[in-house]
Design an enzyme around this catalytic site. Structure first.
Site: not given
Length: 511
Positions: A210, A418, A475, A483
């Site tokens: 990722n 995403e 993070f 979110f």
């Protein structure tokens, strides 16, 4: 998700969540030449305009939702406890959404949203406490993921599994420096093979990494992510060298894992394997300046091309080789052949676009400033797009980057792994306000509109994953950014509530 903090130099964002100007233009569902910046009718827009085999899903990652119970330490555990000041609310993901215990509730949320797929990640240290096969397999961790995957399949939800989402086992950091060492390539490949063996009969989509850029730049360029290394950092480091080493080793780990999967598992398991990159677009600050046009191109090459060029062409971008010199590792002919074409699909995480302008050479080598570009969200005081409390987002950039990849990188099969936007929560947001997240509806609707336009342009996109299924540990920002399409009470994670955006997404997919 990694919030796009300043990689070079950015304007400070302190404005309220979604300020929309009717004069700004982007794609609408009809894909006309000039469209309103927002979705005119979010109630009318639905999935019917997308192909029937197009996949819609939601995404999370292990460290951000599972909690730390019953697994060995990873780099984020060590980092957030050793340096709590690195996180605005001094928090860690020790509990997060407690998905280790509440995974069935997670699946219920997915089911209610009508999604077809769920992008999740495996916590490396949950299945391999010592980080390597010789240290033993934790069968309890294997059981947890078997249960989760089986629950998803039983509910008609396809798992898309990220093998590594920045959570390096701390044992490997302690032993040889994690991705600073080529030794991790073998350990990573063995770890991935364990996942293929245990879950590959049901998992048909694998994502090796990722956003490898984020680990390289934030972990080793400015020290804001684990392991917290950089020039001048307490733990030492070299911001001009180590990010390139870490990026190189991630690419090698990816390529060797893909080669192994294709040789041993793909034929009889019938799956696909790819990786996820950050997808950021760059617009010249001065559209008439050749220097700024070149700066925007350099920014793309240093952000996206750094990884996509090797994956498609087997070598780093020429401009990087010219500007970075011998600090940029070389692929051997064998490695180049292994990396080249090591994608069945490309995962792209798109959140923002930025203005780019030419900048002078840095005073000392640093992967963060080597591109000689200054980035920002404002031109003459006006934002590039919609101003949210977390960042400024620009839906047209979504269409533009997809078309650029189509035209310059052989139009790979692509999944948007995403896309989303965050609400700022410093503990002063009421539940009613948090649930009425109409700005998030506009964000997803406008990006889906531009995605539809890009697909009409011929971009080979097969799926879209909303970030995120639910509020989680962000993070570098702790619990200060939300979110999720579902609200989570972080003191009692079993307390979850559907937001307006979750209801909208469910209706969008039901039509």
């Amino acid at each position: 998700m990694a919030i796009p903090k300043a990689h070079y130099s950015l304007a400070v964002l302190v404005l309220l969540f979604v300020v929309v100007s009717s004069s700004q233009k982007v794609c609408n569902p009809e894909c006309k030449a000039k469209e309103p910046f927002h979705c005119d009718n979010t109630h009318a827009f639905n999935r019917s305009g997308f192909p029937k085999n197009f996949t819609f899903g939601a995404a999370t990652s292990a460290y951000q939702i599972e909690g730390a119970a019953h697994r060995a330490l990873n780099g984020w555990d060590y980092f957030t406890h050793r340096y709590p000041e690195k996180v605005p609310d001094r928090s860690s993901a020790d509990l997060a959404c407690d998905s280790y215990d509440l995974y069935k509730d997670d699946v219920k949320l997915l089911k209610r949203m009508n999604v077809q797929a769920y992008r999740l990640s495996i916590a490396w240290s949950r299945v391999l406490p010592k980080g390597r096969l010789t240290g033993g397999v934790d069968e309890n961790g294997i059981t947890y993921y078997n249960n989760l995957i089986n629950e998803l399949k039983a509910n008609g939800i396809e798992p898309y599994v990220t093998i590594f989402h920045w959570d390096v086992p701390q044992t490997l950091e302690d032993e040889y420096g994690g991705f600073l060492s080529t030794r991790i390539v073998e350990d990573y490949t063995n770890y991935a093979e364990l996942l293929f063996q245990r879950f590959g009969d049901r998992v048909k989509f694998w994502i090796t990494l990722n956003q490898p850029l984020s680990l390289a730049l934030k972990g080793y360029g400015n020290g804001s992510y684990p392991p917290g290394r950089c020039t001048g950092c307490e733990l030492g480091g070299d911001s001009g060298v180590e990010p390139y080493t870490v990026a190189h080793n991630q690419l090698l780990a990816h390529a060797k894992t893909v080669s192994l999967y294709r040789k041993r598992y793909q034929k009889f398991q019938g799956g696909k394997i790819g990786t996820t990159l950050i997808g950021r677009w760059f617009v010249p600050l001065n559209e008439f300046s050749e220097l700024d046009k070149a700066a925007a191109k350099r920014a793309f090459d240093f952000f996206v091309g750094w990884f996509l060029d090797p994956l498609v062409y087997g070598k780093y971008p020429t401009i990087m080789r010219e500007m970075v010199g011998d600090r940029l590792p070389e692929f051997t002919p064998e490695e180049s052949a292994l990396v080249k074409g090591s994608l069945d699909f490309l995962g792209l995480n798109y959140y923002v676009s930025q203005y780019a302008t030419d900048a002078p050479p840095p005073t000392q080598p640093n992967a963060i400033t080597d591109a000689r570009v200054t980035l920002g969200f404002y031109r003459n005081g006006s934002p590039i797009g919609v101003v949210a409390s977390s960042f400024v987002y620009y839906p047209p950039g979504f269409r533009q980057i997809l078309n650029y990849i189509k035209d310059n990188y052989k139009n790979p099969l692509t999944y948007i792994t995403e896309n989303g936007v965050a609400d700022l929560d410093l503990g002063n947001v009421t539940l009613a306000t948090a649930l009425a997240d109409n700005g998030r509806i506009q964000n997803h609707c406008s990006h889906l509109s531009c995605l539809k336009c890009a697909m009409k342009d011929g971009c080979n996109v097969a799926g879209y994953f909303a970030w995120s299924l639910m509020d989680n540990y962000e993070f570098g920002n702790g619990y200060t950014l939300r979110f999720g399409m579902n609200w989570v009470n972080f003191t009692n994670p079993a307390d979850r509530k559907e937001k307006a955006s979750g209801k909208w997404f469910s209706k969008f997919l039901a039509k």
